[in-house]
Design a protein around this motif. Structure first.
Motif, PDB file in Angstrom:
ATOM      1  N   VAL A 146      36.993 -38.064  -4.581  1.00 17.36           N
ATOM      2  CA  VAL A 146      36.443 -36.825  -5.137  1.00 17.36           C
ATOM      3  C   VAL A 146      35.535 -36.163  -4.117  1.00 17.36           C
ATOM      4  CG1 VAL A 146      34.866 -35.917  -6.870  1.00 17.36           C
ATOM      5  CG2 VAL A 146      36.608 -37.566  -7.528  1.00 17.36           C
ATOM      6  N   LEU A 183      37.525 -34.643  -1.378  1.00 20.58           N
ATOM      7  CA  LEU A 183      38.224 -33.456  -1.881  1.00 20.58           C
ATOM      8  C   LEU A 183      37.305 -32.243  -1.899  1.00 20.58           C
ATOM      9  CD1 LEU A 183      40.371 -34.609  -4.929  1.00 20.58           C
ATOM     10  CD2 LEU A 183      41.150 -33.921  -2.685  1.00 20.58           C
ATOM     11  N   LEU A 184      36.041 -32.489  -2.249  1.00 22.84           N
ATOM     12  CA  LEU A 184      35.103 -31.371  -2.365  1.00 22.84           C
ATOM     13  C   LEU A 184      34.960 -30.620  -1.046  1.00 22.84           C
ATOM     14  CD1 LEU A 184      32.227 -32.787  -4.583  1.00 22.84           C
ATOM     15  CD2 LEU A 184      33.814 -30.972  -5.129  1.00 22.84           C
ATOM     16  N   ALA A 188      44.011 -37.351  -2.309  1.00 24.46           N
ATOM     17  CA  ALA A 188      43.959 -37.957  -3.637  1.00 24.46           C
ATOM     18  C   ALA A 188      44.897 -39.152  -3.711  1.00 24.46           C
ATOM     19  CB  ALA A 188      44.328 -36.924  -4.693  1.00 24.46           C
ATOM     20  N   LYS A 214      43.140 -28.338  -6.138  1.00 19.20           N
ATOM     21  CA  LYS A 214      41.923 -29.111  -5.863  1.00 19.20           C
ATOM     22  C   LYS A 214      41.271 -29.611  -7.146  1.00 19.20           C
ATOM     23  CE  LYS A 214      37.576 -28.447  -3.388  1.00 19.20           C
ATOM     24  NZ  LYS A 214      36.928 -27.559  -2.414  1.00 19.20           N
ATOM     25  N   GLU A 215      41.103 -28.654  -8.095  1.00 20.37           N
ATOM     26  CA  GLU A 215      40.462 -29.057  -9.338  1.00 20.37           C
ATOM     27  C   GLU A 215      41.296 -30.101 -10.074  1.00 20.37           C
ATOM     28  OE1 GLU A 215      40.672 -25.828  -8.373  1.00 20.37           O
ATOM     29  OE2 GLU A 215      39.213 -24.574  -9.450  1.00 20.37           O
ATOM     30  N   LEU A 273      40.723 -33.396  -8.533  1.00 20.44           N
ATOM     31  CA  LEU A 273      39.353 -33.832  -8.838  1.00 20.44           C
ATOM     32  C   LEU A 273      39.290 -34.460 -10.224  1.00 20.44           C
ATOM     33  CD1 LEU A 273      36.985 -30.942  -7.683  1.00 20.44           C
ATOM     34  CD2 LEU A 273      37.104 -33.255  -6.806  1.00 20.44           C
ATOM     35  N   LEU A 305      38.594 -38.388 -11.322  1.00 23.57           N
ATOM     36  CA  LEU A 305      37.494 -38.696 -12.248  1.00 23.57           C
ATOM     37  C   LEU A 305      38.024 -39.456 -13.462  1.00 23.57           C
ATOM     38  CD1 LEU A 305      35.388 -35.416 -12.220  1.00 23.57           C
ATOM     39  CD2 LEU A 305      34.756 -37.640 -11.302  1.00 23.57           C
TER      40      LEU A 305
END
Lengths: 508, 490
Positions: free
Chosen positions: A19, A22-23, A37, A115-116, A119, A123
């Motif tokens: 995560v 990725l940010l 990912a 991306k989201e 993420l 999570l």
């Protein structure tokens, strides 16, 4: 440092590293995001294999324990407490195994807000792994509720046309159950003085009447998650609207959180109430088996059919667990894994064809086997596994469960197994019906439709095959040689059922 | 008479003097931003003194004012709220064209009143503090004059506030009539001395119930909540944010102290009343919130609902073994509510516009929930922060709101108010519906939101969001402080 290097802690929180990375990757570098990912989840899988090598299958107790005081002020006794045993190891492996597969399945299916998506997905993996490992009720509840959040977004942002409705329904249903569990958790924490599950089990001594209330509060949370009939109505909506990867994880892992919850908490913390409630739950499970199968047959949408078949299959799991004997529970655990593999694979396959045709209606399909032979063959294997053909994984689980239910002294009636066996037959009906509609007969209108757009329906590409083959390996492995899997869980299950017999005897 | 010990009220005193001087200094300051910074500096100094007093105890002014762990905790929280209030107002008042130096002075005076409330050990001081905190708020609510909504908010708040203060005063008078004292310690001994069934006990009960009504109005508990939505909506958003947190903290501080110290012997009469008010507040607040389309009204009803949750903390105030943990739970929840509340209002302010934009068609000033469409895509950080606040208000882990509710429900269960706890969780479920609607709009609907980015504003929502998550993962120090704070109380 010592804290994070605990194998279980590392395994649970490793996706967070993904995560973090990725940010810092810009949103338009889609492939970089996907690889990040994928690698994060693959490394998590490798860590889980490492955990497996350290796992001592003959030890029935919690292993590789990570335990720290967390909140121990002002009368609280909350610990950061992770542990793994025979009840959870397979489910943890299933989680870490399905996650990279699901990410791989999104490679071309998710193009918007990649991306989201990733993420939230990573999570979600943290939350799911944590649920299976947490041994402190407070910690467990945090992981449990936390899984809602990413899944809610996965359905709500990347889902189908009615995604907002489905996401909200999913969230509210699940939360409705879990808040009642929260109160029961608080009760235990206050009046038993600890949130640690092993300590609570050791302490015991809750009077049967209170046990029943607490049992009901926990069961409310888990029964909605499973979902047991009649609390299942969120599932078809969530499945139909969710993106493929979401469906795979939802069916593969999230539903198992419910059955696992029954196993880990309801059976161990409230043994007497479990014995009392077993017939009721078994009846609901059998109704679920038959109802799910019957409704599956009536569906016109492939995903809905698979969704309702989940209700049926998880009825089997619940029946096995509440047979309250070693066969039943072992079968139940194995069937959780089987359902994760088979249904996960079915959703993947449906997703793969949907990506090309953008429809899930049966009536437009037909004759696909000729057009896409590899796809057809794999679909057939997975379907047969789902309906419980001997030699494939589903059979082993269902057979063991039926054995357990038949010989259960708590249920004490052959009728449960008898009616449940009907479910096996009905599964054959709806699964074969689906397969026949899609793959046999004359070419369906969709084939022509796709051709009109300039390119014919293509068969599976290398990425899709890589995605699905690992699942097939396990489908065959469990079907042909399930002993290693039973071996992993047997000691823990025996310990659990021994505790039961003692509790049931004490009640008489 | 012993000499006055001013160190007991030192933070209060410093802030009062600072505010008076600021009123003068402001006359010579052209740039009102400097006034804001000076006001913040005053709060910071007072906060520094307050924090240096952690652990100190004492009374002064003939036992009318007290300094203890409880007051220190609440004062620190109030001062931080004041700082947040200024951070929110700094850019907002400029943007809305209502920048006047008095804004900050009024805010400081209001904080002074709130702090006095936390230190009150006498009903007269409670009354004094109540007026001191309210009057600046009445003015602040109407600060956007000649905006009609703001004027209406100010007038409404003033009229109803004055009315409710009347209840408090009458209640105090009855209590005095029954016990011949207004000091909290004196009331306890008088109440214990009075045998049950005498008329003075009846007077005492009625008196305490009237005080409950008056304070219930301040914290917006049902059925004394009618003013809240209109005032919250009409008042400038920065004022509302401060009012929602500050007035609630002060009101609850007074309730917690007055009832648990002065009226424990009335618990058998008062507890059911508080339990019913608490349940009603949770139910009404959450259910009416569902129907709101305006974000300010939504947060107003949410604030009503949260008053119900906090009230839950002192339903078991008469039970010796439970009261300490439940009051600590109340304090903890006030912190979590204040933090989340400021964060959420900061986001509201970031979207609020001075003028309507007729071309977009939706809403005029960015205050409708529909105006939040598309933030998830255009301003991911802002949307993520708002999501954290919405989840925290709902009580979903890992946010502070969850830990706070966990703590509160523990108080209810330990006090064996199971039904109340069940109502609490069920209404939380209802609240999930409308809080999630904001999230849905932000992430799942398309739109072209316009937001304002100002350093102090961004700092507020950013800091609030980060703290909401981090503190929920390491809540032990805050738990510890909250329970230390109430230790000497009982």
């Amino acid at each position: 440092m010592e804290f994070i290097l605990q194998p279980l802690t590392l395994m649970t929180f490793f996706p967070l590293l993904g995560v973090l990375v990725l940010l810092f990757i810009p949103g338009d570098k889609k492939n970089a995001l996907r690889w990040t990912a994928l690698i994060a989840s693959l490394i998590t899988f490798l860590i889980s294999i490492w955990v497996l090598t350290m796992f001592n299958a003959s030890n029935p107790d919690l292993q590789l324990v990570a335990k720290y005081n967390w909140i121990t002020v002002a009368g609280w006794n909350i610990q950061y407490y992770l542990g793994i045993d025979g009840l959870s190891i397979l489910l943890v492996l299933l989680t870490t195994f399905l996650s990279p597969i699901s990410i791989l399945s999104t490679w071309t299916a998710v193009e918007e807000r990649v991306k989201e998506f990733l993420l939230f997905f990573l999570l979600l993996e943290v939350g799911m792994t944590g649920v299976f490992l947490a041994q402190d009720l407070f910690l467990f509840y945090i992981f449990w509720e936390f899984t809602l959040v990413p899944m809610y977004f996965l359905i709500g942002i990347w889902g189908g046309p009615r995604r907002i409705y489905a996401a909200l329904k999913f969230f509210l249903y699940t939360m409705a159950g879990s808040i009642l569990m929260l109160l029961a958790i608080l009760w235990l924490g206050i009046y038993q003085g600890t949130f640690s599950v092993p300590d609570l089990i050791a302490k015991g001594g809750i009077d049967p009447h209170t046990q029943l209330w607490l049992f009901i509060a926990f069961a409310a949370a888990f029964a909605i998650k499973v979902p047991m009939w009649p609390l299942h109505s969120w599932l078809p909506d969530a499945h139909v609207e969710a993106p493929t990867a979401g469906s795979v994880i939802l069916a593969g892992v999230l539903l198992k959180m419910g059955t696992y919850g029954f196993l880990r908490f309801n059976l161990t913390l409230f043994p007497q109430a479990a014995v009392q409630a077993a017939p009721v739950i078994a009846v609901l499970a059998v109704i679920g088996i038959i109802y799910g199968a019957a409704v599956s047959y009536a569906q016109a949408d492939i995903k809905k059919l698979v969704a309702y078949s989940s209700v049926s299959h998880l009825g089997f799991v619940m029946l096995g667990l509440f047979a309250l004997n070693p066969q039943g529970i072992q079968g139940g655990i194995l069937q959780m894994i089987n359902h994760g593999l088979s249904t996960g694979a079915l959703f993947l396959l449906v997703g793969m064809i949907y990506e090309q045709t953008h429809t899930r209606e049966f009536k437009v399909y037909g004759g696909l086997w000729k057009v896409t032979p590899i796809f057809g063959t794999i679909f057939l294997i997975v379907s047969l596994s789902s309906m419980g053909l001997p030699g494939l994984n589903g059979f082993v689980g269902e057979f063991t469960i039926l054995l357990g239910a038949f010989g259960s002294t708590v249920l004490n009636s052959p009728w449960y197994a008898g009616f449940a066996a009907l479910g096996v037959i009905m599964a054959a009906v709806y699964i074969l019906y689906m397969f026949q509609k899609m793959f046999m007969g004359p070419e369906g209108s969709i084939v022509e439709e796709v051709r009109k757009h300039g390119h014919a329906l293509r068969d599976l590409n290398w990425r899709e095959i890589v995605t699905i083959v690992p699942l097939l390996i396990f489908i065959f492995w469990i079907g042909l040689y399930p002993a290693p899997f039973f071996h992993l869980m047997a000691p823990s299950v025996d310990k659990l059922t021994a505790a039961f017999q003692a509790a049931a005897l004490a009640m008489r | 008479m012993p000499p006055l010990n001013f160190s007991i009220i030192l933070p209060l005193l410093v802030l009062t003097v600072w505010a008076c001087l600021l009123l003068l200094v402001d006359l010579f300051v052209k740039n009102k931003g400097i006034t804001a910074l000076l006001a913040a500096l005053g709060l910071a100094i007072s906060l520094g003194i307050t924090l240096s007093q952690v652990g100190a105890t004492g009374t002064s002014f003939n036992n009318m004012v007290v300094l203890d762990g409880f007051s220190t905790f609440v004062n620190a929280l109030l001062l931080v709220s004041g700082l947040f209030g200024i951070a929110l107002a700094y850019g907002y008042v400029k943007r809305m064209g209502i920048e006047r130096g008095e804004y900050y002075t009024l805010l400081l005076f209001s904080v002074v009143g709130m702090m006095l409330m936390a230190q009150a050990a006498d009903l007269i001081i409670v009354f004094l503090a109540l007026e001191m905190l309210s009057i600046p708020l009445y003015v602040l609510a109407a600060f956007a004059r000649p905006n009609v909504n703001s004027e209406e908010a100010g007038l409404k708040y003033f009229l109803l506030g004055a009315f409710s203060t009347g209840f408090v005063v009458y209640g105090i008078a009855l209590v005095f009539g029954a016990t011949r004292t207004t000091s909290l310690a004196g009331i306890v001994s008088a109440a214990n001395a009075a045998s049950s069934g005498t008329s003075s006990l009846l007077l005492l009960t009625i008196g305490s119930a009237l005080i409950l009504v008056g304070l219930g109005f301040k914290v917006a508990a049902v059925p004394f909540h009618m003013w809240t939505p209109d005032v919250y909506q009409g008042a400038p958003s920065a004022v509302t944010a401060f009012m929602a947190a500050g007035a609630k903290i002060a009101g609850f501080a007074a309730l917690l102290r007055v009832f648990s110290l002065a009226f424990p012997s009335l618990a058998s009469d008062i507890t059911p009343i508080i339990a019913v008010i608490s349940a009603l507040t949770m139910i009404v607040g959450n259910i009416i919130a569902i129907a709101q389309t305006n974000i300010k009204r939504l947060l107003a009803y949410s604030s009503i609902a949260h008053a119900g949750y906090i009230l839950m903390a002192f339903v078991p105030y008469g039970q010796k073994g439970v009261v300490a943990t439940s009051v600590a739970a109340g304090l903890f929840y006030l912190v979590s509510y204040a933090l989340t509340n400021f964060g959420a209002w900061a986001v509201v302010i970031a979207l609020e516009k001075a003028e309507g934009n007729p071309s977009t068609g939706s809403g005029q000033r960015g205050l409708e929930i529909a105006d939040y469409a598309g933030i998830g895509r255009k301003h991911p950080a802002l949307a993520a922060a708002m999501t954290v606040f919405m989840f925290s208000l709902t009580g979903i882990p890992p946010t502070l709101g969850f830990v706070g509710k966990f703590y509160l429900f523990r108080a209810a269960i330990a006090g064996q108010f199971y039904l109340l706890a069940v109502i609490g969780v069920l209404t939380s479920l209802i609240s999930a519906y409308y809080y999630l609607r904001v999230v849905v709009t932000m992430y799942m609907r398309e739109g072209e939101p316009e937001t304002t980015s100002e350093p102090w504003l961004n700092l507020t929502w950013g800091l609030a969001a980060v703290l909401t998550v981090i503190v929920s993962l390491v809540p032990a120090p805050l738990f510890d402080w909250a329970s230390q704070a109430v230790l000497k109380l009982f």
